[in-house]
Design a protein around this motif. Structure first.
Motif, mmCIF file in Angstrom:
data_model
loop_
_atom_site.group_PDB
_atom_site.id
_atom_site.type_symbol
_atom_site.label_atom_id
_atom_site.label_comp_id
_atom_site.label_asym_id
_atom_site.label_seq_id
_atom_site.Cartn_x
_atom_site.Cartn_y
_atom_site.Cartn_z
ATOM 1 N N THR A 71 20.676 9.105 3.859
ATOM 2 C CA THR A 71 22.051 8.795 3.576
ATOM 3 C C THR A 71 22.621 9.298 2.357
ATOM 4 O OG1 THR A 71 21.412 6.529 2.967
ATOM 5 C CG2 THR A 71 22.384 6.883 5.192
ATOM 6 N N LEU A 106 19.874 13.719 1.553
ATOM 7 C CA LEU A 106 19.933 15.020 2.344
ATOM 8 C C LEU A 106 20.945 15.887 2.331
ATOM 9 C CD1 LEU A 106 18.516 14.665 5.854
ATOM 10 C CD2 LEU A 106 20.410 16.063 5.433
ATOM 11 N N ALA A 107 22.170 15.642 2.243
ATOM 12 C CA ALA A 107 23.190 16.611 2.331
ATOM 13 C C ALA A 107 23.023 17.639 1.242
ATOM 14 C CB ALA A 107 24.683 15.709 1.987
ATOM 15 N N CYS A 108 22.375 17.350 0.125
ATOM 16 C CA CYS A 108 22.554 18.479 -1.032
ATOM 17 C C CYS A 108 21.057 18.913 -1.064
ATOM 18 C CB CYS A 108 22.839 17.812 -2.474
ATOM 19 S SG CYS A 108 24.621 17.374 -2.503
ATOM 20 N N GLN A 110 18.887 18.769 1.183
ATOM 21 C CA GLN A 110 18.408 19.405 2.718
ATOM 22 C C GLN A 110 17.239 18.841 3.194
ATOM 23 O OE1 GLN A 110 19.941 22.643 3.764
ATOM 24 N NE2 GLN A 110 21.332 21.319 2.689
ATOM 25 N N SER A 111 17.192 18.723 4.353
ATOM 26 C CA SER A 111 15.952 17.726 5.268
ATOM 27 C C SER A 111 14.723 18.375 4.847
ATOM 28 C CB SER A 111 16.406 17.970 6.849
ATOM 29 O OG SER A 111 16.288 19.051 7.491
ATOM 30 N N GLY A 157 16.366 22.080 -0.970
ATOM 31 C CA GLY A 157 17.524 22.183 -1.863
ATOM 32 C C GLY A 157 18.354 23.382 -1.309
ATOM 33 N N VAL A 158 19.329 23.961 -2.279
ATOM 34 C CA VAL A 158 20.230 25.042 -1.904
ATOM 35 C C VAL A 158 20.073 26.046 -3.223
ATOM 36 C CG1 VAL A 158 22.498 26.087 -1.355
ATOM 37 C CG2 VAL A 158 21.676 23.693 -0.568
ATOM 38 N N ASN A 191 21.717 23.225 -5.821
ATOM 39 C CA ASN A 191 21.233 21.920 -5.666
ATOM 40 C C ASN A 191 19.332 22.190 -5.626
ATOM 41 O OD1 ASN A 191 23.522 21.057 -4.965
ATOM 42 N ND2 ASN A 191 23.408 21.483 -2.892
#
Lengths: 141, 418
Positions: A38, A41-43, A45-46, A50-51, A55
């Motif tokens: 919650t 994960l959005a940033c 990642q599962s 990261g990105v 992130n």
């Protein structure tokens, strides 16, 4: 004979301790996973990857797997708003502060990210989180 | 002997798989098109530009291993692969554009101008002219893409240093600031004179506003108009979980393509575009509930794309090599999303937008796919695992198009063979 009983008892005790320790660990990791899904994960990642450039990854990160628990507690509580260099890459996105996250929840989510994907660092206890918070307070002064 | 044969057949099998993966540099293209790897591992290549003689310049987001952040690539023997690669420049950035004998490049705060000689070599790599400086860089949406009109005016995006202009950025429940104070110096496109030196905000003009972040932009020379791709807002589900679930967040809002006229307002942060309702919807930070329609004064998009795919480059095709349908249409790179999580990610491709009589038809199609290294029908789940992420687009003198990637730094060349 007495020795045997004692040994049996000791081993039994040890086993019960281990099982309960594992159970505590397992429950913490289950809670930690929920918080991760919650809040993180959005940033991140599962897969904790990261990105790129935005992130930072949690998987394989030297910071996440490292010994500086106080720093991680501080980032979760206060957020992070600096360009961060990590393992040879730069990440730009700011992380929001999560002052509403309770101490035991911080312990659980840190335990989860330190023991997920390829990470195999130690669990983080509530006592360590409490200690980190007072350490961070002292350093702030 | 038997063992030797089986090893040999295994070797041949591996070779054929590798060979197949390498076909079209791993890309999937429409019939008649082919792709090759023009360059690889040059560093995180953002935008690219090509001179009339075919020399490619790439701007890197950070200096590469050699310490260079602008790369010159020349294919001297014309075999489709760059064989003379040099570089310079210490500042990271995104924008790069050849205009006449000048090469313009942007950092995340400024625009610089270099001079090219008759061989398209840079004459003054260490002392460029500063065209504009002091543009806002607060790390979020910091890149400054550039394009030119038919004259000497340079258009630069200045991205909003915010997701949705909340009092506390990206914080659940935080309300939007009214009016949004960011818009005076960011969240739009600014216009400067490309021939002047040492300009700052006061010398430029806010050409369009209400654009959260634009990275891909190009001048349509047929209609004499600026076109931009906006990156729509993030995190509707995590910021307003009572209004948006994970599935809604994955599809909202659209990534929007705008035909810009001077003075246009695309409505960020007050509205977002819902691609299934075909409406501008009031942002939840400004009292929206997912249904309430936004003000008519805000610009409608020419094309609405699926959410979060991160449009990075726009190129109007003016060549004659590709089939007629591509002429004066727009190619758009999609970097690939991250904000659709926990659902699978989308993008990692080059799209094509057909134009008729200077107007987008509203349709779009995938032109080149597979940059992420994902097989056909398989989605990239986590953005960090994508093999390549398309960013820059440029057209070569022969009408081929080039696509850059900012993971390891590949440049793909795509051509058409009748």
């Amino acid at each position: 004979m007495g020795n045997k009983v004692e040994r049996f008892f000791k081993i039994g005790c040890f086993c019960i301790m281990m099982i309960s320790a594992l159970n505590v660990g397992a429950q913490n990791l289950i809670n930690g996973k929920k918080i991760f899904e919650t809040r993180c994960l959005a940033c991140h990642q599962s897969d904790g990857g990261g990105v790129p450039n935005m992130n930072p990854p949690l998987d394989g990160s030297t910071n996440v797997n490292g010994k500086d628990i106080a720093r991680m507690v501080k980032i979760i509580q206060n957020g992070y708003d600096e360009r961060v260099a990590l393992d040879g890459m730069y990440y730009n996105n700011a992380m929001i502060a999560m002052p509403d996250l309770k101490e035991d929840a911080i312990a659980d989510v840190l335990s989860y990210i330190r023991n997920s994907w390829s990470n195999k660092a130690g669990l983080v206890t509530l006592a360590e989180v409490k200690k980190s918070i007072s350490k961070n307070k002292v350093n702030k002064k | 002997m038997k063992k030797g044969l089986s090893i040999l057949s295994l070797f041949l099998l591996v070779l054929s798989i590798v060979g197949k993966a390498q076909e079209n540099a791993g890309l999937r293209l429409p019939a008649g098109f082919k792709a090759s790897l023009f360059a690889d591992n040059i560093g995180s290549a953002r935008h690219i530009t090509i001179t009339k003689s075919g020399v490619v310049f790439a701007k890197l987001s950070n200096p590469n291993k050699e310490g260079n952040a602008i790369i010159r690539l020349e294919d001297a023997n014309h075999d489709g692969v760059a064989d003379n690669i040099t570089g310079w420049g210490k500042y990271g950035g995104t924008g790069i554009y050849v205009k006449g004998n000048s090469l313009y490049a942007s950092s995340n705060e400024a625009i610089f101008k270099y001079e090219l000689n008759s061989k398209d070599e840079v004459v003054n790599p260490s002392n460029p002219v500063t065209v504009v400086s002091g543009l806002i860089n607060r790390r979020q949406h910091e890149s400054k893409s550039i394009t030119f009109d038919k004259g000497n005016n340079v258009y630069v995006n200045i991205g909003a240093y915010s997701n949705s202009c909340q009092t506390k950025d990206r914080t659940p429940g935080s309300q939007g600031m009214m009016p949004c104070p960011i818009l005076d110096s960011a969240g739009g496109i600014w216009k400067f004179d490309g021939t002047k030196e040492n300009q700052t905000y006061k010398d430029g003009k806010r050409y369009a506003t209400g654009l959260r972040n634009v990275i891909g932009l190009d001048w349509n020379t047929e209609t004499n108009q600026l076109f931009v791709m906006q990156h729509g807002r993030d995190q509707l589900n995590t910021l307003f979980p009572n209004l948006y679930n994970d599935s809604l967040n994955a599809e909202l809002p659209a990534e929007t393509f705008y035909a810009i006229n001077e003075g246009d307002n695309a409505g960020w942060p007050y509205v977002y575009y819902d691609p299934s309702q075909h409406k501008k919807i009031v942002a939840p930070e400004y009292g929206g509930d997912g249904k309430k329609e936004g003000a008519k004064e805000y610009k409608d998009p020419a094309v609405a794309f699926p959410a979060h795919m991160a449009p990075m480059g726009v190129l109007f095709y003016t060549g004659t090599q590709f089939p007629e349908k591509y002429k004066n249409g727009a190619f758009i790179t999609f970097h690939g999303s991250w904000n659709r999580a926990p659902l699978p990610q989308e993008g990692f491709f080059v799209a094509f937008v057909p134009f008729k009589n200077g107007k987008a038809t509203g349709e779009w199609e995938i032109f080149a796919n597979g940059f992420g290294g994902n097989a056909e029908g398989v989605k990239v789940i986590n953005t960090g695992k994508a093999k390549a992420r398309p960013v820059g687009l440029a057209q070569g003198p022969d009408g081929s198009i080039y696509v850059s990637d900012d993971t390891k730094g590949a440049i793909f060349k795509i051509s058409y063979n009748k």
